[in-house]
Scaffold this motif. Sequence first.
Motif, mmCIF file in Angstrom:
data_model
loop_
_atom_site.group_PDB
_atom_site.id
_atom_site.type_symbol
_atom_site.label_atom_id
_atom_site.label_comp_id
_atom_site.label_asym_id
_atom_site.label_seq_id
_atom_site.Cartn_x
_atom_site.Cartn_y
_atom_site.Cartn_z
ATOM 1 N N LEU B 45 0.814 -1.207 0.000
ATOM 2 C CA LEU B 45 0.000 0.000 0.000
ATOM 3 C C LEU B 45 0.849 1.259 0.000
ATOM 4 O O LEU B 45 0.360 2.342 -0.287
ATOM 5 C CB LEU B 45 -0.919 0.025 1.231
ATOM 6 C CG LEU B 45 -2.143 -0.897 1.248
ATOM 7 C CD1 LEU B 45 -2.976 -0.662 0.015
ATOM 8 C CD2 LEU B 45 -1.796 -2.351 1.366
ATOM 9 N N GLN B 48 2.932 1.704 -4.350
ATOM 10 C CA GLN B 48 1.750 1.015 -4.843
ATOM 11 C C GLN B 48 1.958 0.131 -6.076
ATOM 12 O O GLN B 48 1.059 -0.594 -6.446
ATOM 13 C CB GLN B 48 0.630 2.021 -5.059
ATOM 14 C CG GLN B 48 0.219 2.648 -3.734
ATOM 15 C CD GLN B 48 -1.015 3.490 -3.830
ATOM 16 O OE1 GLN B 48 -1.479 3.805 -4.898
ATOM 17 N NE2 GLN B 48 -1.568 3.866 -2.684
ATOM 18 N N LEU B 59 5.563 -1.253 6.362
ATOM 19 C CA LEU B 59 4.233 -1.871 6.398
ATOM 20 C C LEU B 59 4.239 -3.199 5.646
ATOM 21 O O LEU B 59 3.644 -4.177 6.097
ATOM 22 C CB LEU B 59 3.194 -0.916 5.786
ATOM 23 C CG LEU B 59 1.756 -1.421 5.770
ATOM 24 C CD1 LEU B 59 1.244 -1.663 7.182
ATOM 25 C CD2 LEU B 59 0.838 -0.462 5.030
ATOM 26 N N GLN B 62 5.740 -5.816 7.792
ATOM 27 C CA GLN B 62 4.781 -6.262 8.813
ATOM 28 C C GLN B 62 3.738 -7.199 8.226
ATOM 29 O O GLN B 62 3.368 -8.194 8.841
ATOM 30 C CB GLN B 62 4.077 -5.044 9.400
ATOM 31 C CG GLN B 62 4.576 -4.690 10.772
ATOM 32 C CD GLN B 62 3.726 -3.625 11.396
ATOM 33 O OE1 GLN B 62 3.277 -2.704 10.724
ATOM 34 N NE2 GLN B 62 3.514 -3.724 12.683
ATOM 35 N N LEU B 63 3.297 -6.869 7.001
ATOM 36 C CA LEU B 63 2.294 -7.725 6.364
ATOM 37 C C LEU B 63 2.898 -9.071 5.979
ATOM 38 O O LEU B 63 2.222 -10.100 6.048
ATOM 39 C CB LEU B 63 1.688 -7.023 5.147
ATOM 40 C CG LEU B 63 0.834 -5.788 5.483
ATOM 41 C CD1 LEU B 63 0.355 -5.089 4.224
ATOM 42 C CD2 LEU B 63 -0.362 -6.159 6.355
ATOM 43 N N ILE B 66 2.719 -11.106 9.022
ATOM 44 C CA ILE B 66 1.357 -11.575 9.279
ATOM 45 C C ILE B 66 1.012 -12.740 8.353
ATOM 46 O O ILE B 66 0.448 -13.749 8.792
ATOM 47 C CB ILE B 66 0.363 -10.406 9.116
ATOM 48 C CG1 ILE B 66 0.527 -9.462 10.300
ATOM 49 C CG2 ILE B 66 -1.073 -10.908 9.020
ATOM 50 C CD1 ILE B 66 -0.290 -8.211 10.211
ATOM 51 N N GLN B 86 -10.309 -7.487 3.426
ATOM 52 C CA GLN B 86 -11.187 -6.942 4.461
ATOM 53 C C GLN B 86 -10.610 -5.639 5.020
ATOM 54 O O GLN B 86 -11.341 -4.732 5.384
ATOM 55 C CB GLN B 86 -11.308 -7.980 5.575
ATOM 56 C CG GLN B 86 -12.501 -7.795 6.473
ATOM 57 C CD GLN B 86 -12.314 -8.580 7.765
ATOM 58 O OE1 GLN B 86 -11.548 -9.532 7.825
ATOM 59 N NE2 GLN B 86 -13.001 -8.154 8.796
ATOM 60 N N ARG B 87 -9.290 -5.541 5.091
ATOM 61 C CA ARG B 87 -8.660 -4.357 5.678
ATOM 62 C C ARG B 87 -8.365 -3.264 4.664
ATOM 63 O O ARG B 87 -8.516 -2.082 4.937
ATOM 64 C CB ARG B 87 -7.369 -4.759 6.382
ATOM 65 C CG ARG B 87 -7.660 -5.382 7.733
ATOM 66 C CD ARG B 87 -6.542 -6.271 8.210
ATOM 67 N NE ARG B 87 -6.892 -6.869 9.489
ATOM 68 C CZ ARG B 87 -7.726 -7.884 9.635
ATOM 69 N NH1 ARG B 87 -8.299 -8.414 8.576
ATOM 70 N NH2 ARG B 87 -7.990 -8.361 10.839
ATOM 71 N N TYR B 88 -7.916 -3.651 3.475
ATOM 72 C CA TYR B 88 -7.432 -2.651 2.523
ATOM 73 C C TYR B 88 -8.291 -2.549 1.266
ATOM 74 O O TYR B 88 -7.994 -1.732 0.395
ATOM 75 C CB TYR B 88 -5.978 -2.954 2.149
ATOM 76 C CG TYR B 88 -5.042 -2.886 3.329
ATOM 77 C CD1 TYR B 88 -4.705 -1.653 3.892
ATOM 78 C CD2 TYR B 88 -4.516 -4.032 3.910
ATOM 79 C CE1 TYR B 88 -3.864 -1.573 4.981
ATOM 80 C CE2 TYR B 88 -3.675 -3.959 5.001
ATOM 81 C CZ TYR B 88 -3.355 -2.728 5.530
ATOM 82 O OH TYR B 88 -2.523 -2.651 6.611
ATOM 83 N N GLY B 89 -9.313 -3.380 1.128
ATOM 84 C CA GLY B 89 -10.139 -3.331 -0.075
ATOM 85 C C GLY B 89 -9.511 -4.115 -1.214
ATOM 86 O O GLY B 89 -8.384 -4.598 -1.098
ATOM 87 N N PHE B 91 -8.206 -3.190 -3.791
ATOM 88 C CA PHE B 91 -7.016 -2.557 -4.372
ATOM 89 C C PHE B 91 -5.745 -3.300 -3.966
ATOM 90 O O PHE B 91 -4.729 -3.254 -4.655
ATOM 91 C CB PHE B 91 -6.949 -1.100 -3.910
ATOM 92 C CG PHE B 91 -5.853 -0.327 -4.570
ATOM 93 C CD1 PHE B 91 -6.013 0.116 -5.877
ATOM 94 C CD2 PHE B 91 -4.676 -0.044 -3.908
ATOM 95 C CE1 PHE B 91 -5.000 0.823 -6.500
ATOM 96 C CE2 PHE B 91 -3.659 0.662 -4.536
ATOM 97 C CZ PHE B 91 -3.825 1.100 -5.830
#
Lengths: 185, 147
Positions: B45, B48, B59, B62-63, B66, B86-89, B91
């Motif tokens: 994100l 992009q 980020l 971190q992802l 996860i 669910q969190r970022y759509g 996109f």
Amino acid sequence: MSPLRRRLLFGIPLAVVVVGGAGFYTILRRMQEDDYDPHALPSPLIGKKLPAFVLPGADGMQGFGNTDLAAPPKPMLVNWFASWCVPCLQEAPMLMKLAKSGLEIWGIAYQDQPGNLANFISANGNPYTRLAADVSGLTAINWGVYGVPETYLIDKQGIVRWRYAGALTDDVVSGTLLPLLQQYA
Amino acid sequence: MRKFILALALLPALAYAQMVTRDGVTLTPGQEARAEDIGSQLRCLVCQNESIEGSSADLAKQLRVIIRQHVVAGDSNKSIMDYMVQRYGIFVLLKPPFIPLTWALYASPFVGILLGFFGFWLVRRAKVEAPAPLSEADARRLDELLK
């Protein structure tokens, strides 16, 4: 060659160029006016309640969780920021102005050090009624935060109505935020 | 016998040597390959046009952690993708799903081909018909002129 076909052969490419040019011109103009950001994403949280979370307080202030935001007395903002973030510094005077106008703003410091955070608050003022710290950044991921600053508008039912990624400017506040605050008042 | 017991005791270490550690999560090579496959289908994100797997943003890191935690926990690829969407759509997906919002996107190559055919047809139709054969007098004049 019939006149119609001649006109079509000449006119269609011209029309494509004109429409395309007008489109690109509009995009670039709106980008320049900060009216449109091609990197901005719609938040999947819009129209929903916040995901479950509980965050500890920071800088001597009270922290909060999603249950504290379930039914605010009037629409309010939750502002994600960090002392290390340059746009947050630019946005700080605007947040102070909004807080003074009576808008409730709660802050979440994203992956910040307590010392740096305290310096940032004392240097830029404290617009926040409550201030929590998301040191791990995991709550941010659950909210879909992808950078700081990000500002969320929560209505009286605790539903997220608007998310803005980036520093709040005069244009964003007067053009979008204030009308939304009135709408959900 | 002693040696055998020692070898037996050290056997788990052999398995551990096969494990890979990426971004602080330890997993088997198979799990790592799955995690890489998932991460390379997700958009970072922050930068992009990079995948989560290829980005050096915090980020994205971190992802990646996860994703690996979910892989180790035995979650399916789909549930991990859903977690991100669910969190970022949508996109966040580098390959957009086929939903009403993306119909125009998926139709665009076919629309382009149709427009191409239309243009081709216009040009074909525009071909000038051969003129009527020259009369005797005109033919003589032409010869005269071309001399």
